[in-house]
Design a protein around this motif. Structure first.
Motif, PDB file in Angstrom:
ATOM      1  N   MET A  49      43.655  35.520  29.326  1.00 58.54           N
ATOM      2  CA  MET A  49      44.083  36.923  29.350  1.00 58.54           C
ATOM      3  C   MET A  49      42.929  37.850  28.987  1.00 58.54           C
ATOM      4  N   LEU A  50      42.149  37.469  27.990  1.00 56.70           N
ATOM      5  CA  LEU A  50      41.010  38.281  27.564  1.00 56.70           C
ATOM      6  C   LEU A  50      39.953  38.354  28.669  1.00 56.70           C
ATOM      7  N   ILE A  51      39.585  37.206  29.217  1.00 57.53           N
ATOM      8  CA  ILE A  51      38.550  37.177  30.255  1.00 57.53           C
ATOM      9  C   ILE A  51      39.014  37.916  31.504  1.00 57.53           C
ATOM     10  N   GLY A  52      40.278  37.716  31.901  1.00 59.29           N
ATOM     11  CA  GLY A  52      40.795  38.399  33.088  1.00 59.29           C
ATOM     12  C   GLY A  52      40.842  39.903  32.911  1.00 59.29           C
ATOM     13  N   LEU A  61      38.903  41.753  30.908  1.00 59.03           N
ATOM     14  CA  LEU A  61      37.530  42.259  30.948  1.00 59.03           C
ATOM     15  C   LEU A  61      36.992  42.292  32.370  1.00 59.03           C
ATOM     16  N   ALA A  62      37.255  41.227  33.137  1.00 58.04           N
ATOM     17  CA  ALA A  62      36.792  41.187  34.529  1.00 58.04           C
ATOM     18  C   ALA A  62      37.431  42.297  35.351  1.00 58.04           C
ATOM     19  N   GLY A  63      38.712  42.579  35.126  1.00 51.14           N
ATOM     20  CA  GLY A  63      39.382  43.644  35.866  1.00 51.14           C
ATOM     21  C   GLY A  63      38.870  45.016  35.509  1.00 51.14           C
ATOM     22  N   ILE A  64      38.601  45.252  34.223  1.00 51.44           N
ATOM     23  CA  ILE A  64      38.121  46.566  33.798  1.00 51.44           C
ATOM     24  C   ILE A  64      36.772  46.890  34.429  1.00 51.44           C
ATOM     25  N   VAL A  65      35.892  45.891  34.546  1.00 53.61           N
ATOM     26  CA  VAL A  65      34.546  46.125  35.070  1.00 53.61           C
ATOM     27  C   VAL A  65      34.518  46.082  36.599  1.00 53.61           C
ATOM     28  N   THR A  66      35.675  45.968  37.247  1.00 52.79           N
ATOM     29  CA  THR A  66      35.723  45.886  38.705  1.00 52.79           C
ATOM     30  C   THR A  66      35.246  47.171  39.358  1.00 52.79           C
ATOM     31  N   PHE A  67      35.231  48.307  38.623  1.00 51.81           N
ATOM     32  CA  PHE A  67      34.786  49.555  39.243  1.00 51.81           C
ATOM     33  C   PHE A  67      33.313  49.489  39.648  1.00 51.81           C
ATOM     34  N   ALA A  96      33.517  40.556  38.839  1.00 54.96           N
ATOM     35  CA  ALA A  96      33.791  39.184  39.261  1.00 54.96           C
ATOM     36  C   ALA A  96      32.703  38.221  38.788  1.00 54.96           C
ATOM     37  N   ILE A  97      31.444  38.654  38.852  1.00 57.91           N
ATOM     38  CA  ILE A  97      30.342  37.772  38.437  1.00 57.91           C
ATOM     39  C   ILE A  97      30.381  37.539  36.921  1.00 57.91           C
ATOM     40  N   ALA A  98      30.509  38.625  36.146  1.00 56.52           N
ATOM     41  CA  ALA A  98      30.533  38.483  34.684  1.00 56.52           C
ATOM     42  C   ALA A  98      31.753  37.681  34.241  1.00 56.52           C
ATOM     43  N   GLY A  99      32.937  38.044  34.773  1.00 57.42           N
ATOM     44  CA  GLY A  99      34.132  37.297  34.412  1.00 57.42           C
ATOM     45  C   GLY A  99      34.092  35.869  34.901  1.00 57.42           C
ATOM     46  N   GLY A 100      33.539  35.650  36.114  1.00 55.22           N
ATOM     47  CA  GLY A 100      33.458  34.300  36.655  1.00 55.22           C
ATOM     48  C   GLY A 100      32.542  33.402  35.844  1.00 55.22           C
ATOM     49  N   VAL A 101      31.379  33.941  35.451  1.00 56.51           N
ATOM     50  CA  VAL A 101      30.448  33.144  34.634  1.00 56.51           C
ATOM     51  C   VAL A 101      31.080  32.795  33.292  1.00 56.51           C
ATOM     52  N   LEU A 102      31.737  33.780  32.669  1.00 62.19           N
ATOM     53  CA  LEU A 102      32.382  33.534  31.378  1.00 62.19           C
ATOM     54  C   LEU A 102      33.522  32.532  31.515  1.00 62.19           C
ATOM     55  N   ALA A 103      34.344  32.694  32.547  1.00 61.53           N
ATOM     56  CA  ALA A 103      35.477  31.784  32.736  1.00 61.53           C
ATOM     57  C   ALA A 103      35.009  30.373  33.078  1.00 61.53           C
ATOM     58  N   LEU A 104      33.995  30.254  33.920  1.00 59.51           N
ATOM     59  CA  LEU A 104      33.493  28.916  34.273  1.00 59.51           C
ATOM     60  C   LEU A 104      32.846  28.243  33.068  1.00 59.51           C
ATOM     61  N   GLY A 105      32.161  29.042  32.221  1.00 55.04           N
ATOM     62  CA  GLY A 105      31.583  28.448  31.018  1.00 55.04           C
ATOM     63  C   GLY A 105      32.657  27.871  30.114  1.00 55.04           C
ATOM     64  N   VAL A 106      33.756  28.611  29.929  1.00 55.65           N
ATOM     65  CA  VAL A 106      34.862  28.101  29.117  1.00 55.65           C
ATOM     66  C   VAL A 106      35.528  26.923  29.811  1.00 55.65           C
ATOM     67  N   ALA A 107      35.675  27.003  31.147  1.00 61.50           N
ATOM     68  CA  ALA A 107      36.344  25.928  31.891  1.00 61.50           C
ATOM     69  C   ALA A 107      35.563  24.630  31.828  1.00 61.50           C
ATOM     70  N   VAL A 162      39.631  27.459  38.614  1.00 58.78           N
ATOM     71  CA  VAL A 162      39.163  28.671  37.929  1.00 58.78           C
ATOM     72  C   VAL A 162      38.195  29.435  38.826  1.00 58.78           C
ATOM     73  N   ALA A 163      37.269  28.703  39.457  1.00 57.27           N
ATOM     74  CA  ALA A 163      36.342  29.363  40.386  1.00 57.27           C
ATOM     75  C   ALA A 163      37.098  29.955  41.568  1.00 57.27           C
ATOM     76  N   GLY A 164      38.142  29.264  42.035  1.00 55.01           N
ATOM     77  CA  GLY A 164      38.919  29.770  43.162  1.00 55.01           C
ATOM     78  C   GLY A 164      39.646  31.054  42.851  1.00 55.01           C
ATOM     79  N   VAL A 165      40.066  31.231  41.589  1.00 57.36           N
ATOM     80  CA  VAL A 165      40.732  32.478  41.198  1.00 57.36           C
ATOM     81  C   VAL A 165      39.815  33.666  41.450  1.00 57.36           C
ATOM     82  N   PHE A 166      38.555  33.559  41.062  1.00 53.27           N
ATOM     83  CA  PHE A 166      37.624  34.663  41.247  1.00 53.27           C
ATOM     84  C   PHE A 166      37.198  34.788  42.701  1.00 53.27           C
ATOM     85  N   PHE A 167      37.045  33.667  43.394  1.00 56.44           N
ATOM     86  CA  PHE A 167      36.653  33.722  44.807  1.00 56.44           C
ATOM     87  C   PHE A 167      37.739  34.402  45.632  1.00 56.44           C
TER      88      PHE A 167
END
Length: 375
Positions: free
Chosen positions: A230-233, A235-241, A247-258, A272-277
């Motif tokens: 929830m936290l990573i998602g 943050l990734a959504g807020i920076v989508t502007f 997507a890159i920042a959230g994806g790197v963070l999510a993949l690191g945790v995954a 997890v990678a597919g969610v961002f892709f």
């Protein structure tokens, strides 16, 4: 007779300097009013739509206020506590994730993590810093945020300013229009319309995109079972502007945790990678074109520059006004470029005499002639 150009330039230049000084000196005091004005601007089309359905302006604002209170209460009771808990847990678990990453590198690339190597020393320093100062940094960030946006501002001043401005928004705009210099009123209205189109397209459209993507990323990561999804998602959504950055920042963070969490389950890491892709495909081809379009005119580099400059000069208030000011400056720059390309400096004396009036001036726009009758 209109004032000379030099006198007008001095007047408007002085007004711009005074406005900048006021924002710089009174930034913290103006924060609730800037936030209230931004929210009122965002909600004005909703009030207009309710008025078109037969409600009075006061009743429309009342309906919007009740809906806002309900949404705020739900966020305060359900979403904000969960985000704070996940943020606290993430900061506490971060040294363990870095340690697991070091173990992963040691297993795959042992020669790079030999005793005394630069990479080994850097990772050890990061781990020790996070263990010693991670909680302190979190507490400092939370206390700074609460001192910046204090309880009085959040719960009292901003809602009151928003309601008053929303009730009087149309009258306020009409009053400002009455005060425009008569010689320049058509051009100012034209530029204001372009600025409003840019702002409405970016703030309302991109704000909705950020909200949709934050919900999508949060739900997607939570369904995969990712820790702090929830936290990573969010943050990734807020920076989508900023295109691709979220997507890159959230994806790197999510993949690191995954990678740490699903060490022996590569399929879960792929999910997890597919969610961002998939999110990038949907956001780039469906959501953003529908809600924002291609006519916003705010390049990502220009947006980053505006956020950096105005944030450094005016602080948090500068971050709030960066996008509107960037849109205004962009419209004015395009206007003056058009004027320059139809003027003598660009075309020369003879060519400029044969050039028609500029299309950016509504008062001098040529009328379209009807085609001759073929009979």
């Amino acid at each position: 007779m209109a004032l000379p150009v030099q006198t007008q330039a001095k007047f408007w230049g002085t007004a711009a300097i005074v406005t900048g000084l006021v924002l710089w000196i009174l930034g913290p005091q103006l924060l609730p009013f800037v936030m209230g004005a931004a929210i009122a601007y965002f909600l004005d089309p909703v009030a207009d739509r309710l008025e078109a359905w037969g409600l009075s302006r006061a009743l429309a604002v009342t309906v919007i206020s009740l809906a806002g209170v309900l949404v705020f209460a739900l966020c305060l009771l359900l979403i904000v506590p969960a985000l704070i808990n996940q943020l606290t847990s993430f900061v506490e678990a971060l040294p363990g994730y870095v340690q697991a990453f070091r173990d992963f590198l040691a297993a795959r690339f042992p020669e790079q993590l030999q005793e005394g190597s630069a990479l080994q020393q850097s990772l050890s320093s990061v781990i020790e810093t996070l263990k010693a100062r991670g909680g302190e940094l979190l507490n400092t960030a939370l206390s700074s945020a609460m001192s910046l946006v204090n309880v009085i501002t959040l719960f009292l001043i901003v809602p009151v300013v928003t309601v008053y401005l929303l009730v009087d928004w149309d009258r306020m705009i009409a009053r400002i229009d009455e005060l425009l210099p008569r010689d320049h009123a058509p051009v100012i209205r034209h530029l204001a319309g372009q600025i409003d189109a840019t702002l409405s397209g970016f703030i309302r459209g991109q704000g909705t995109v950020c909200l949709i993507m934050a919900v999508y990323y949060s739900l997607g990561l939570m369904l995969t079972g990712l820790n702090f999804g929830m936290l990573i998602g969010t943050l990734a959504g807020i920076v989508t502007f900023i295109p691709f950055v979220g997507a890159i920042a959230g994806g790197v963070l999510a993949l690191g945790v995954a990678v740490v969490q699903f060490w022996d389950a590569p399929l879960m890491i792929a999910l997890v990678a597919g969610v961002f892709f998939l999110g990038q495909i949907i956001e780039g081809n469906v959501i953003t074109p529908k809600l924002v379009g291609d006519s916003v005119g705010l390049h990502p580099v220009w947006l980053l520059l505006a956020l950096s400059v105005f944030g450094a000069i005016f602080g948090f208030v500068g971050l709030l006004v960066a996008v509107p000011l960037a849109a205004m400056i962009g419209v004015l720059v395009r206007f003056f470029v058009d004027r320059y390309k139809t003027g003598r400096l660009y075309l020369g004396y003879e060519a400029s005499d044969r050039q028609p009036a500029t299309l950016t001036d509504p008062a001098s726009m040529p009328t379209r002639q009807a085609p001759p009758d073929p009979r």
